[in-house]
Design a protein around this motif. Structure first.
Motif, PDB file in Angstrom:
ATOM      1  N   GLY A 184       0.817  -1.204   0.000  1.00 52.24           N
ATOM      2  CA  GLY A 184       0.000   0.000   0.000  1.00 52.24           C
ATOM      3  C   GLY A 184       0.850   1.253   0.000  1.00 52.24           C
TER       4      GLY A 184
ATOM      5  N   ASP B 283      -6.684   0.684   0.300  1.00 55.40           N
ATOM      6  CA  ASP B 283      -6.361  -0.628   0.885  1.00 55.40           C
ATOM      7  C   ASP B 283      -7.610  -1.500   0.969  1.00 55.40           C
TER       8      ASP B 283
ATOM      9  N   VAL C 161      -2.773  -6.479   2.034  1.00 59.68           N
ATOM     10  CA  VAL C 161      -2.008  -5.303   1.628  1.00 59.68           C
ATOM     11  C   VAL C 161      -0.979  -4.987   2.702  1.00 59.68           C
TER      12      VAL C 161
ATOM     13  N   ARG D 193       1.123  -2.668   4.701  1.00 57.70           N
ATOM     14  CA  ARG D 193       1.116  -1.240   5.008  1.00 57.70           C
ATOM     15  C   ARG D 193       2.539  -0.801   5.338  1.00 57.70           C
TER      16      ARG D 193
END
Length: 273
Positions: free
Chosen positions: A85, A101, A112, A114
């Motif tokens: 992301g 996301d 995803v 982060r």
């Protein structure tokens, strides 16, 4: 050389909330009113053009107060090895992260990752064949490149951007063809420091090298599919050079969205995998 188009799956966001209400790059001027109706019509034209070329377009809804969400390229990086992301450099764009996301996860591109480091997705990270080219200097940090390499298990080639007009890699370099057997790019050397130019010369000795006239109208911010190149109609010299190389330039006017610092490529996130 015969050029072959490959179908792309693209994520876009209609600019219903588009505005230039702050200034986070040299293209933006909040003192000049934005014509939202014109921006919408131009974006609709881009979508129709891409679909007419055989590409699949999917839509993520935008949100009030998120005027830059139309530039979905900055919202992540989707590869067969995984999805990373965004972590935006400016707080004005931070609200886009949750929406993007959530869409990527719901569409089957999760989980995803982060990022811990500031990372503006495909704005600064461009897959080209076996390479992951990654820009730094204005938005995505150099440390984010190491994080990408760890998460995706792929080597990352760092390129330093030095001209604030070209604050993302995709404003200075076009991926014309990402086929591993014959990857092809075009780039504007003046956007990079000399060590990065040397890396590009080594990796892509036959690359198309462009000029200030092309880069200065954000002409490098273009979408290549191996045959077609969707680009600014103002990048006339670039279009001629592409034709000579066997590509088919497809001009699309996004002059209103350019006022936010984005062209055709900024408006699409490629969904790979």
């Amino acid at each position: 050389m015969t050029r072959t188009a490959r179908p792309l799956r693209l994520l876009m966001c209609r600019p219903e909330h588009f505005a230039v209400s702050y200034e986070i790059n040299p293209w933006m001027d909040p003192a000049r009113p934005v014509d939202v109706a014109r921006a919408l019509a131009q974006w609709d034209g881009l979508r129709a053009t891409l679909e007419g070329l055989g590409h699949a377009v999917e839509l993520v809804p935008g949100g009030p107060g998120l005027p830059d969400m139309v530039y979905t390229a900055n919202g992540g990086l989707v590869t067969p090895e995984g999805t990373v992301g965004a972590r935006f450099a400016h707080p004005q764009r931070a609200g886009e992260q949750e929406l993007l996301d959530a869409w990527l996860t719901g569409a089957g591109f999760g989980p995803v990752h982060r990022p811990v480091e500031v990372n503006e997705g495909e704005g600064d990270v461009l897959p080209v064949g076996e390479h992951l080219l990654a820009g730094h200097g204005f938005r995505t940090t150099r440390a984010a490149h190491g994080e990408l390499a760890r998460v995706l298990g792929r080597p990352v080639t760092s390129l330093r951007l030095v001209d604030p007009r070209f604050y993302h890699l995709d404003t200075a370099l076009t991926v014309l063809d990402d086929d591993p057997d014959h990857p092809d790019v075009a780039y504007f050397p003046g956007a990079f420091d000399e060590p990065s130019r040397a890396v590009l010369r080594e990796l892509f000795p036959g690359a198309l090298v462009t000029d200030e006239a092309t880069a200065g109208v954000l002409g490098m911010n273009a979408i290549g599919d191996g045959r077609h190149v969707v680009l600014s109609p103002r990048a006339t010299g670039y279009a001629r050079a592409l034709r000579e190389r066997g590509y088919e330039p497809v001009p699309v006017d996004l002059s209103e969205l350019l006022r936010g610092g984005g062209g055709p490529k900024c408006c699409v996130l490629v969904l790979r995998g």
